[in-house]
Every structure is written in structure tokens, then in C-alpha cells.
Write an enzyme that holds these catalytic residues in place. Sequence first.
Site, mmCIF file in Angstrom:
data_model
loop_
_atom_site.group_PDB
_atom_site.id
_atom_site.type_symbol
_atom_site.label_atom_id
_atom_site.label_comp_id
_atom_site.label_asym_id
_atom_site.label_seq_id
_atom_site.Cartn_x
_atom_site.Cartn_y
_atom_site.Cartn_z
ATOM 1 N N TRP A 102 0.824 -1.217 0.000
ATOM 2 C CA TRP A 102 0.000 0.000 0.000
ATOM 3 C C TRP A 102 0.855 1.262 0.000
ATOM 4 O O TRP A 102 0.583 2.207 -0.735
ATOM 5 C CB TRP A 102 -0.951 0.034 1.211
ATOM 6 C CG TRP A 102 -1.998 -1.026 1.157
ATOM 7 C CD1 TRP A 102 -2.185 -2.044 2.050
ATOM 8 C CD2 TRP A 102 -3.004 -1.215 0.159
ATOM 9 N NE1 TRP A 102 -3.234 -2.829 1.671
ATOM 10 C CE2 TRP A 102 -3.750 -2.351 0.513
ATOM 11 C CE3 TRP A 102 -3.346 -0.526 -1.020
ATOM 12 C CZ2 TRP A 102 -4.826 -2.817 -0.249
ATOM 13 C CZ3 TRP A 102 -4.418 -0.995 -1.783
ATOM 14 C CH2 TRP A 102 -5.141 -2.121 -1.390
ATOM 15 N N ASP A 170 -1.493 6.956 6.478
ATOM 16 C CA ASP A 170 -2.563 6.069 6.018
ATOM 17 C C ASP A 170 -2.864 5.120 7.176
ATOM 18 O O ASP A 170 -2.064 4.259 7.502
ATOM 19 C CB ASP A 170 -2.080 5.296 4.780
ATOM 20 C CG ASP A 170 -3.110 4.262 4.306
ATOM 21 O OD1 ASP A 170 -4.177 4.139 4.935
ATOM 22 O OD2 ASP A 170 -2.828 3.592 3.286
ATOM 23 N N LYS A 194 -12.376 -1.255 7.305
ATOM 24 C CA LYS A 194 -11.634 -2.139 8.211
ATOM 25 C C LYS A 194 -12.034 -1.911 9.676
ATOM 26 O O LYS A 194 -12.615 -2.784 10.280
ATOM 27 C CB LYS A 194 -10.143 -1.984 7.976
ATOM 28 C CG LYS A 194 -9.751 -2.711 6.676
ATOM 29 C CD LYS A 194 -8.701 -2.039 5.867
ATOM 30 C CE LYS A 194 -8.593 -2.721 4.498
ATOM 31 N NZ LYS A 194 -7.667 -2.028 3.621
HETATM 32 C C1 LIG Z 1 -7.221 -1.440 2.522
HETATM 33 C C2 LIG Z 1 -6.166 -0.449 2.487
HETATM 34 C C3 LIG Z 1 -6.110 0.566 1.519
HETATM 35 C C4 LIG Z 1 -6.998 0.586 0.298
HETATM 36 O O1 LIG Z 1 -8.215 1.031 0.467
HETATM 37 P P1 LIG Z 1 -9.253 1.089 -0.761
HETATM 38 O O2 LIG Z 1 -10.451 1.631 -0.071
HETATM 39 O O3 LIG Z 1 -9.429 -0.298 -1.296
HETATM 40 O O4 LIG Z 1 -8.712 2.015 -1.778
HETATM 41 C C5 LIG Z 1 -5.127 1.521 1.624
HETATM 42 N N1 LIG Z 1 -4.215 1.472 2.593
HETATM 43 C C6 LIG Z 1 -4.213 0.488 3.523
HETATM 44 C C7 LIG Z 1 -3.167 0.474 4.578
HETATM 45 C C8 LIG Z 1 -5.177 -0.503 3.488
HETATM 46 O O5 LIG Z 1 -5.174 -1.480 4.405
#
Ligand SMILES: *Cc1c(COP(=O)(O)O)cnc(C)c1O
Length: 359
Positions: A102, A170, A194
Site C-alpha cells: 500500500w 494512512d 476495516k
Molecule cells: C485497505 C487499504 C487501503 C486501500 O483502500 P481502498 O479503499 O481499497 O482504496 C489503503 N491502505 C491500507 C493500509 C489498506 O489497508
Amino acid sequence: MSRKLNFNAGPGALPDEVLQQAANAVIDYNNSGLSILEISHRGNAFAAIIEESKQLVRELCELGDDYEVLWLHGGGRLQFCMVPMNFLGDDDIAGYIDTDHWSHAAIEYAQYYGNVQVLASSKENNYNRLPLWPEKIAVDLSYVHFTSNNTIYGTQWHSVPECNVPLVADMSSDIFCSRRDYKHCDMFYAAAQKNAGAAGVTLVVIRKDMLERGRRKLPSMLDYKAQAKENSVLNTSPVFAIYTSLLMLRWTKNRGIDAIEKENKLKADLLYKEVERNSLFNLYVEKKEDRSLMNVCFTAIDPGTEKSFLKFCDDRNITGVKGHRSIGGFRVSLYNAVTVRATKALAEAMKEFEQSKDN
Ligand SMILES: *Cc1c(COP(=O)(O)O)cnc(C)c1O
């Protein structure tokens, strides 16, 4: 209806009560005679949802009014673009910490807009550990971006460091998982699916003075300042997803961050201990202090047992333990809504699977 024991990585498990409340609202929102799917994003009912959600985010992250709370479209990945679009001019440099698939994607996207300096990386170790946090960060960097929890490989920065330039995180896979210094970040974001609700909305928390640091003229949808000005209703908001996030925020507050943290540590401890003890599996992340509370990654010592373990789980109503396609093996996601009971059942299944191989 019997619910599965859900260890999916994202969308992840949601609490039964949140699902029930969301389901009720789909039929009739607060006895209004309308479904939550039918109310206007510009009406009073939705304004109240936005207001309460903003208050709760600030409260849970221990932040004041100097932070703006936004609900945006486009998932975590659109933030990989929006951050550099807004804050990285053509000739500017941003620092990135490369710890996962990511963060790597975030680097790739940033390079469309300006220059990237990778300040630390564990790519050469196939991301099975965290790199050292950079000791010195040049003051002329536009910002530093890092991924607090590395969902695919299972490492996590357990605290938020202080930084001499704007810090952007993030936190898609570990927001609200523990008490920490959110205020060290000038901005953080989390795709909701999540720990913060359903897919379809991304929570963005940003210091108001950061909003003034925009580097280019952008269409309003992609401009944080314009989104903030419109209070997340610039266009039709994902009303239902934001409402589901509000339900998750209420649930998180009711339980309390400290209690959630305690339980997350208990769940992770249970599972890491079982993987370490079990003769059939190997942990992916060796260093204890790098291990994620949220995603426990491991492999089968004999790859031939991989399929049969998944089947073994499936027979016990356990789902979502298959690893990400980029590293294989297994990944168990222990997001806030996953119970200790479910985690114990999985650890027990791992034991039984080992015994079944002995005979
Ligand atoms: C799941 C995730 C994403 C991606 O998110 P999307 O909504 O699918 O774009 C980005 N960063 C991290 C750390 C993630 O776990």
C-alpha cells in the site's frame, strides 16, 4: 441465521449490533417513514449524522477544533492521489516510508505530481519488518507519508512519531485500534471498511492550517479545502456508508479505546502464541515489536497443507484467513469488531489441525 467467524482483511468484520442498527435504518430511519437510503444529503437528518460523526472522531482521537473531519469518496487509494495533488508541487519533494504494497502504491501515485524521496524501506526484506524511522528529515520536504499498519505483511508502527515537517498517515487498517498520538499527524486517513464502517467512504482528518498549504488549483472534488468548505456534502455523499461509520464510531466510544486496545492485545497475543507454538506454521514477521495487532500473517511450513487448513477452517465456520495474493499463506485480521471468542476458536482449530496431522 448463523454468523461465520470472520477474519477478512477488508471489508472486515462488523459488530452484530451495528449490522442490526444499519439494517433497521435501511427499512426506516429513526421512525421518519424514510429509509436511510432515501434521505437527502442536504437535509437536517444527515447534517446531524455528519456533525455527530465529526465530534466522535475528534473525541476518539483526542483532537480539538483545529482539525477538520471529512468523509470522502474513492477509498484509501484516492488519498494516495489527493495527498500529492494537494500538497506536492511539481518541483517539491515529499518523503515516503515504504513498508508494504500500500505504501508502495502511494509512492507510485505521488510520482505523477512531484518528486518522492524514499526515507526508509523494508522492500528488500519483502516487508517482513519495519525499517528504522529516519533519524533526520530534511525541513524542505513538503510532507512525510507513512502507513501505520501494513495490512498485507502484518507490521505496524505502534506509536505515531513526532515529525519536523507535516506528517501524513494512512491508517486504513488500524485507526481506533489503540490509544496513540494522533495529534502528531497533520493529516491521517482511513478507508472505512476495516475499523470504521463499510466500504464506500474514507475518513480524512486534517489540520485546518494544513488546508492552507494547497499547491495547485484543482477541481473542487479533489481539493481538501473545497471539501472542507462544503462539510463533506459537495456532491451526493455516500449517506449510508457515512451512517454506518457513525454507528461504528458510537460502538467504539461505548466500548472505549482503552478497552478495545486491551482486547486487541489479548487477541493478537493469543494468535501469535499459537502460531509460534504450532509445528505446522511459521510467522511472517519475526521481530515482536514490529508485529501488527490487526493482521497476523503466517505460512504453512509444508505448503501442501495450505489448502487442507483452509478447508479445515471452512468446516468450522471460520472464514477470511487466506493470505493476500502477493505473499500467499495465511492472514488473520483481528479488527476491533473481531471477538476474543472468535479468536480463541481459531487458535483451537489450529491446534486441532495439528493434532489431525499427527494421527
Ligand atoms: C485497505 C487499504 C487501503 C486501500 O483502500 P481502498 O479503499 O481499497 O482504496 C489503503 N491502505 C491500507 C493500509 C489498506 O489497508
